[in-house]
Design an enzyme around this catalytic site. Structure first.
Site, PDB file in Angstrom:
ATOM      1  N   CYS A   1      79.362  16.505  65.924  1.00  0.00           N
ATOM      2  CA  CYS A   1      79.749  16.070  67.283  1.00  0.00           C
ATOM      3  C   CYS A   1      80.747  17.001  67.957  1.00  0.00           C
ATOM      4  O   CYS A   1      80.985  16.876  69.157  1.00  0.00           O
ATOM      5  CB  CYS A   1      80.322  14.660  67.238  1.00  0.00           C
ATOM      6  SG  CYS A   1      79.105  13.470  66.676  1.00  0.00           S
TER       7      CYS A   1
ATOM      8  N   HIS B   1      84.485  13.064  73.604  1.00  0.00           N
ATOM      9  CA  HIS B   1      83.231  12.773  72.909  1.00  0.00           C
ATOM     10  C   HIS B   1      83.037  11.255  72.923  1.00  0.00           C
ATOM     11  O   HIS B   1      83.989  10.501  72.709  1.00  0.00           O
ATOM     12  CB  HIS B   1      83.308  13.305  71.482  1.00  0.00           C
ATOM     13  CG  HIS B   1      82.159  12.869  70.632  1.00  0.00           C
ATOM     14  ND1 HIS B   1      80.853  13.067  71.012  1.00  0.00           N
ATOM     15  CD2 HIS B   1      82.116  12.227  69.430  1.00  0.00           C
ATOM     16  CE1 HIS B   1      80.050  12.564  70.077  1.00  0.00           C
ATOM     17  NE2 HIS B   1      80.788  12.061  69.113  1.00  0.00           N
TER      18      HIS B   1
ATOM     19  N   ASN C   1      76.069   7.459  71.759  1.00  0.00           N
ATOM     20  CA  ASN C   1      76.574   8.722  71.211  1.00  0.00           C
ATOM     21  C   ASN C   1      75.421   9.723  71.133  1.00  0.00           C
ATOM     22  O   ASN C   1      74.550   9.609  70.278  1.00  0.00           O
ATOM     23  CB  ASN C   1      77.168   8.445  69.821  1.00  0.00           C
ATOM     24  CG  ASN C   1      77.754   9.695  69.178  1.00  0.00           C
ATOM     25  OD1 ASN C   1      77.563  10.814  69.657  1.00  0.00           O
ATOM     26  ND2 ASN C   1      78.445   9.506  68.077  1.00  0.00           N
TER      27      ASN C   1
HETATM   28  O1  UT7 Z   1      80.329  10.766  66.525  1.00  0.00           O
HETATM   29  C1  UT7 Z   1      80.668  11.121  65.225  1.00  0.00           C
HETATM   30  C2  UT7 Z   1      81.841  10.393  64.717  1.00  0.00           C
HETATM   31  N1  UT7 Z   1      81.532   9.000  64.534  1.00  0.00           N
HETATM   32  C3  UT7 Z   1      82.413   8.091  64.895  1.00  0.00           C
HETATM   33  O2  UT7 Z   1      83.443   8.399  65.420  1.00  0.00           O
HETATM   34  C4  UT7 Z   1      82.084   6.639  64.552  1.00  0.00           C
HETATM   35  C5  UT7 Z   1      83.285   5.968  63.945  1.00  0.00           C
HETATM   36  N2  UT7 Z   1      83.029   4.628  63.497  1.00  0.00           N
HETATM   37  C6  UT7 Z   1      82.787   3.585  64.347  1.00  0.00           C
HETATM   38  O3  UT7 Z   1      82.702   3.794  65.537  1.00  0.00           O
HETATM   39  C7  UT7 Z   1      82.709   2.199  63.780  1.00  0.00           C
HETATM   40  O4  UT7 Z   1      83.101   2.221  62.438  1.00  0.00           O
HETATM   41  C8  UT7 Z   1      81.287   1.551  63.884  1.00  0.00           C
HETATM   42  C9  UT7 Z   1      80.968   1.248  65.333  1.00  0.00           C
HETATM   43  C10 UT7 Z   1      80.255   2.489  63.281  1.00  0.00           C
HETATM   44  C11 UT7 Z   1      81.256   0.223  63.133  1.00  0.00           C
HETATM   45  O5  UT7 Z   1      82.270  -0.644  63.634  1.00  0.00           O
HETATM   46  P1  UT7 Z   1      83.316  -1.343  62.642  1.00  0.00           P
HETATM   47  O6  UT7 Z   1      84.185  -2.165  63.486  1.00  0.00           O
HETATM   48  O7  UT7 Z   1      83.960  -0.268  61.819  1.00  0.00           O
HETATM   49  O8  UT7 Z   1      82.373  -2.260  61.776  1.00  0.00           O
HETATM   50  P2  UT7 Z   1      82.202  -2.307  60.187  1.00  0.00           P
HETATM   51  O9  UT7 Z   1      81.372  -1.171  59.730  1.00  0.00           O
HETATM   52  O10 UT7 Z   1      83.543  -2.506  59.564  1.00  0.00           O
HETATM   53  O11 UT7 Z   1      81.374  -3.620  59.999  1.00  0.00           O
HETATM   54  C12 UT7 Z   1      81.960  -4.936  60.287  1.00  0.00           C
HETATM   55  C13 UT7 Z   1      80.898  -5.990  60.066  1.00  0.00           C
HETATM   56  C14 UT7 Z   1      80.177  -5.879  58.737  1.00  0.00           C
HETATM   57  O12 UT7 Z   1      79.875  -7.165  58.288  1.00  0.00           O
HETATM   58  P3  UT7 Z   1      80.744  -7.848  57.125  1.00  0.00           P
HETATM   59  O13 UT7 Z   1      80.635  -6.937  55.958  1.00  0.00           O
HETATM   60  O14 UT7 Z   1      82.136  -7.938  57.676  1.00  0.00           O
HETATM   61  O15 UT7 Z   1      80.067  -9.175  56.935  1.00  0.00           O
HETATM   62  C15 UT7 Z   1      78.881  -5.179  59.096  1.00  0.00           C
HETATM   63  O16 UT7 Z   1      77.841  -5.477  58.195  1.00  0.00           O
HETATM   64  O17 UT7 Z   1      79.887  -5.877  61.078  1.00  0.00           O
HETATM   65  C16 UT7 Z   1      78.600  -5.762  60.446  1.00  0.00           C
HETATM   66  N3  UT7 Z   1      77.760  -4.909  61.271  1.00  0.00           N
HETATM   67  C17 UT7 Z   1      77.037  -5.389  62.299  1.00  0.00           C
HETATM   68  N4  UT7 Z   1      76.869  -6.613  62.798  1.00  0.00           N
HETATM   69  C18 UT7 Z   1      76.079  -6.754  63.885  1.00  0.00           C
HETATM   70  C19 UT7 Z   1      77.584  -3.569  61.187  1.00  0.00           C
HETATM   71  N5  UT7 Z   1      76.757  -3.146  62.136  1.00  0.00           N
HETATM   72  C20 UT7 Z   1      76.397  -4.250  62.856  1.00  0.00           C
HETATM   73  C21 UT7 Z   1      75.565  -4.459  63.974  1.00  0.00           C
HETATM   74  N6  UT7 Z   1      75.434  -5.714  64.448  1.00  0.00           N
HETATM   75  N7  UT7 Z   1      74.913  -3.452  64.579  1.00  0.00           N
END
Ligand code: UT7
Length: 332
Positions: A115, A255, A285
């Site tokens: 990115c 970004h 993204n």
């Molecule tokens: O561009 C390159 C660099 N990339 C980035 O900068 C991305 C950085 N990371 C992020 O933006 C975030 O970590 C994400 C948007 C990818 C994810 O958000 P998060 O707040 O970190 O969520 P998480 O991965 O901690 O997941 C929280 C919960 C989980 O459920 P449990 O384990 O708490 O029951 C996931 O399974 O949300 C669940 N989950 C979803 N639920 C509904 C994960 N994806 C989804 C989804 N819909 N699409």
């Protein structure tokens, strides 16, 4: 005055097809509320059509740029394409773009920095211009992320979209253009964001396909932690070392990975929301496409002399910031 590299034109291209949060909710266990509150994304564009690739979106952007500026493809000296989704492993996507738009007198190559690739490419291109040897350089950020997204994995499929942007860099002797850049990398972060197979470490095989190793893998929380700190730190650092404050900055062009990361960066720089370019809600993204697509959409609001900060964080890890003194009034 010494030669600086100024951005003198911008163009962008996004495919027609809109993949909305509602449609994604029919594909995986997700919903609009989760996606919007965690990322800020409402919809993203998807390039449909057999055989269409990153180069096709880049070529569309370049054709519009030639049309708008009157620049002849023969005048281009160098093409750099930032992409994480090259048409093929080789030859470079930059070579393919050159062929598709009739650029015959340029050397052309890709830069891979996930990115942050567009920033790495603009910084690299600026040095060719500053050398005095090259007069017209095209820098592309182009990614067909849908080609490496697993649409059964809700953790990644809601985030990414397709798109491409291009900027033209030319010499400027009045002090406008790229003023400073800070680029960083930390390869120990490679385990948190990658595509495991298809390279020399793990060539494509039936097993790698079955194991879904040709898709993006992301440990979202780990990347998030590093991204929030990395993008904010480097954006603050480029201000400090140039004796700038938030008041001096006209625009932050971040970004577009996650609205929460963007908000944290703007806060750290002391910027109000109205100085932050944000189109993540419409495009998601697009990896290397995010920054040039923002510049493209905001072009008519950019004014000669504006201090513009470009900032990114991505796989590698890679991150960085560039300070640009904008070289022209966009509304012309
Ligand atoms: O561009 C390159 C660099 N990339 C980035 O900068 C991305 C950085 N990371 C992020 O933006 C975030 O970590 C994400 C948007 C990818 C994810 O958000 P998060 O707040 O970190 O969520 P998480 O991965 O901690 O997941 C929280 C919960 C989980 O459920 P449990 O384990 O708490 O029951 C996931 O399974 O949300 C669940 N989950 C979803 N639920 C509904 C994960 N994806 C989804 C989804 N819909 N699409």
């Amino acid at each position: 005055m010494s030669i600086k590299a100024a951005i003198t034109a911008i163009e962008g291209y996004v495919p027609e097809y809109k993949l909305t949060n509602e449609e994604l909710s029919t594909m995986v266990e997700t919903n609009d509320e989760w996606i919007t509150s965690r990322t800020g994304i409402k919809e993203r564009r998807i390039l449909k059509g057999e055989g269409l690739a990153s180069s096709d979106m880049a070529a569309e952007a370049a054709k519009k740029l030639f049309e708008k500026t009157g620049v002849n493809p023969d005048e281009i000296d160098l093409i750099i394409c930032a992409t994480a989704t090259p048409d093929m492993l080789f030859p470079s996507t930059a070579c393919v773009i050159a062929d598709k738009v009739g650029v015959k007198n340029a050397f052309a190559y890709d830069i891979m920095a996930a990115c942050s690739g567009f920033l790495y490419s603009v910084a690299t291109a600026s040095k060719f211009i500053e050398s005095g040897q090259y007069k017209k350089v095209l820098v592309f950020g182009a990614d067909k992320m849908s080609s490496i997204v697993d649409y059964t994995d809700r953790r990644t499929c809601v985030i990414f979209g397709d798109g491409a942007g291009v900027v033209l860099l030319e010499p400027n002797e009045d002090g406008y253009g790229i003023q400073d850049h800070i680029l960083k990398s930390d390869g120990s972060g490679r385990h948190a964001l990658n595509m495991k197979a298809g390279g020399s470490a793990k060539p494509a095989s039936h097993e790698t396909v079955d194991a879904k190793e040709h898709y993006i893998y992301q440990d979202g929380q780990t990347v998030f932690k590093f991204a929030v700190r990395g993008m904010a730190d480097v954006s603050a650092e480029i201000l400090e070392r140039n004796n700038l404050t938030g008041d001096d900055v006209a625009w932050l062009v971040p970004h577009q990975a996650n609205k929460r990361i963007i908000d944290a960066t703007a806060r750290r720089m002391g910027l109000s929301e109205d100085k932050v370019m944000l189109n993540i809600q419409r495009y998601g993204n697009t990896t290397n496409g995010t920054i040039p697509l923002c510049l493209w959409e905001w072009e008519d609001k950019l004014k000669k002399g504006d201090n513009v900060i470009l900032a990114a964080f991505g796989g590698g890890f890679t991150w960085g910031a560039i300070w640009v003194k904008w070289a022209y009034d966009g509304k012309q």
